[in-house]
Scaffold this active site. Structure first.
Site, PDB file in Angstrom:
ATOM      1  N   ASP A 131      85.871  51.363  36.253  1.00  0.00           N
ATOM      2  CA  ASP A 131      84.982  50.217  36.454  1.00  0.00           C
ATOM      3  C   ASP A 131      85.397  49.343  37.619  1.00  0.00           C
ATOM      4  O   ASP A 131      84.571  48.635  38.203  1.00  0.00           O
ATOM      5  CB  ASP A 131      84.921  49.358  35.185  1.00  0.00           C
ATOM      6  CG  ASP A 131      84.157  50.057  34.093  1.00  0.00           C
ATOM      7  OD1 ASP A 131      83.145  50.678  34.424  1.00  0.00           O
ATOM      8  OD2 ASP A 131      84.580  49.996  32.934  1.00  0.00           O
ATOM      9  N   HIS A 163      93.200  50.817  30.129  1.00  0.00           N
ATOM     10  CA  HIS A 163      92.291  51.766  29.500  1.00  0.00           C
ATOM     11  C   HIS A 163      92.869  52.177  28.161  1.00  0.00           C
ATOM     12  O   HIS A 163      94.084  52.290  28.024  1.00  0.00           O
ATOM     13  CB  HIS A 163      92.088  53.000  30.383  1.00  0.00           C
ATOM     14  CG  HIS A 163      90.876  53.779  30.004  1.00  0.00           C
ATOM     15  ND1 HIS A 163      90.887  54.691  28.982  1.00  0.00           N
ATOM     16  CD2 HIS A 163      89.614  53.733  30.482  1.00  0.00           C
ATOM     17  CE1 HIS A 163      89.670  55.189  28.859  1.00  0.00           C
ATOM     18  NE2 HIS A 163      88.884  54.631  29.741  1.00  0.00           N
TER      19      HIS A 163
END
Ligand code: ACO
Length: 429
Positions: free
Chosen positions: A364, A307
């Site tokens: 996700d 991320h």
């Protein structure tokens, strides 16, 4: 005296103001740097650049903190409803019972899309990606509501545009899904809650009543809340940037949907499941695929890992992981692809490459698992993300308009050819 930063350029010292946020975050204000020094700053991918000040979402990537308007994401996901959180993001405060009822009523009132819009869907090919359809349809809403063209004036029309967007996105998303299946479109049922209504439009048929599983409703409500805002990410920045030219809100949101679609952003949730399916179809050798992800000569990356801002853990991923364990247990799902996900997570979390680079499963990774478990088709995953992110995009846009921010226009350092003269084609080699 307030804090300043000093910068020395060509032997001359300049003082730049330091800005401190309400959580103690610091920034050097360089807005006058160019006019005073002739220099600009260079920061590819804006890894270190604040594009705005914002009172909507606080995020600390090192500590794994995420708060909407000061409220921890854990509490909102546990106790809140999606529309309550949408109200919070848009208005800055949680609604009281009357305010929430009014807000929900306004959303219900606008849930139908213009009948003429149904014709648009007719001309998409049957395998058109639902994100492409959604982005196009949201943009075309502006053609039905010409009053939305003056977004910079706070007015009833702007508020109505906001209601329309939140109300019609689920309807448009569900139609794009039905279009893919070749099934009849379902009209919204306004006696239902927001999440139930969406599931009804997705899975309902005119021939029989669809009754959603409360476990699924709860999981979806949580997922929408977890996705509702994430400060200045790629799609939110896109919405603010497009909106800064005073383009209408529908167009700005449509651009945000397009930005979200990319596999490095929201599109990663679709890619996660596709990757897991590829690993399964290849024989299920997870180590082989982890090695591929580590190999610099191989473009393969583990989708759902890493991320830009969370470098220890993604708080949303922690909440959602618990939720995914619960839902798989409750629904009694036994899916080989989800088994691969479990093993992949285990192996990657112990691997030095991932540990050193602070690459952890992101939101996700688990959202894809939940969507699959509750029967959402893979190509709809990013649409689900867009539904959740919508109130955040609108809140970011609204803040940008209310703060009268200037048009976004970054600069560059030119590295191309120096001045040269035009050569007629006959003389070119
Ligand atoms: N698999 C393998 N290696 C990775 C991965 C991954 N998923 N992510 C990052 N790395 C490696 C990079 O190769 C790089 O290695 P190096 O330092 O040896 O060159 C290092 O980790 C840092 O990666 P960057 O790409 O520089 O990190 P950045 O902050 O720019 O990118 C991103 C973050 C785009 C999320 C990246 O981790 C990625 O591509 N992940 C996979 C896609 C994904 O899941 N995206 C969803 C993000 S969450 C969201 O949008 C809601």
């Amino acid at each position: 005296m307030s804090e300043t930063a000093k910068i020395i350029l060509e032997g001359k010292t300049y003082e730049l103001p330091v800005v401190t946020g309400s959580e103690g975050e610091k920034a050097i204000d360089i807005s006058k740097l160019r006019s005073e020094t002739g220099y600009i700053t260079l920061d590819l991918g804006y890894k270190n650049t604040g594009s705005t000040t914002s009172a909507i979402t606080f995020l600390d990537g090192e500590k794994g903190i995420l708060r909407y308007r000061g409220y921890p994401i854990e509490q909102l996901a546990e106790k809140g409803s999606f529309l309550e959180v949408a109200y919070l993001l848009l208005n800055g405060e949680l609604p009281n019972a009357k305010e929430l009822e009014e807000f929900e009523g306004n959303i219900r009132y606008h849930s139908l899309v213009h009948e003429d819009m149904k014709h648009f869907f007719q001309f998409f090919s049957s395998n058109a990606h639902p994100m492409g359809i959604l982005s196009a349809m949201v943009s075309s809403l502006s053609t039905f509501y010409p009053k939305s063209q003056t977004p910079n004036r706070p007015s009833k029309d702007v508020i109505r545009t906001i209601y329309r967007l939140i109300a019609k996105m689920p309807t448009l998303a569900a139609i794009s899904y039905k279009k893919n299946l070749g099934q009849p479109y379902m009209y919204p049922d306004n006696s239902l809650g927001y999440v139930e209504n969406f599931l009804h439009m997705m899975y309902g048929m005119p021939t029989e009543k669809y009754v959603p599983d409360p476990v699924v409703v709860d999981a979806l409500n949580k997922l929408l809340i977890l996705h509702a805002d994430h400060e200045q990410n790629c799609s939110a920045s896109t919405v603010r940037m497009v909106g800064s030219s005073q383009a209408n809100l529908y167009s700005a949101i449509s651009a945000g949907i397009a930005a979200l679609w990319g596999p490095l952003h929201g599109g990663a949730n679709q890619k996660v499941i596709e990757m897991l399916e590829t690993i399964r179809n290849d024989g299920g050798d997870i180590h082989k695929w982890v090695d591929k992800a580590k190999d610099k000569n191989d473009p393969f990356r583990l989708f759902g890992f890493g991320h830009r801002v969370y470098k220890n853990f993604d708080p949303r991923a922690q909440i959602i992981k618990r939720s995914s364990d619960q839902i798989l247990g409750k629904l009694g799902i036994n899916d080989p692809v989800l088994e691969i996900a479990r093993h992949l997570e285990e192996i990657a979390l112990k691997d030095d490459y991932f540990i050193e680079r602070k690459l952890y499963p992101n939101v996700d990774f688990y959202s894809g698992i939940i969507y699959r478990a509750i029967g959402i088709p893979t190509r709809m995953f990013t649409v689900m993300f867009a539904l959740g992110r919508l109130p955040g995009w609108i809140a970011q846009w609204k803040e940008m308009i209310e703060d009268k921010e200037p048009i976004s226009r970054p600069r560059q350092i030119y590295t191309g050819a120096n001045k040269r003269d035009y050569v007629p084609i006959a003389q070119r080699k």
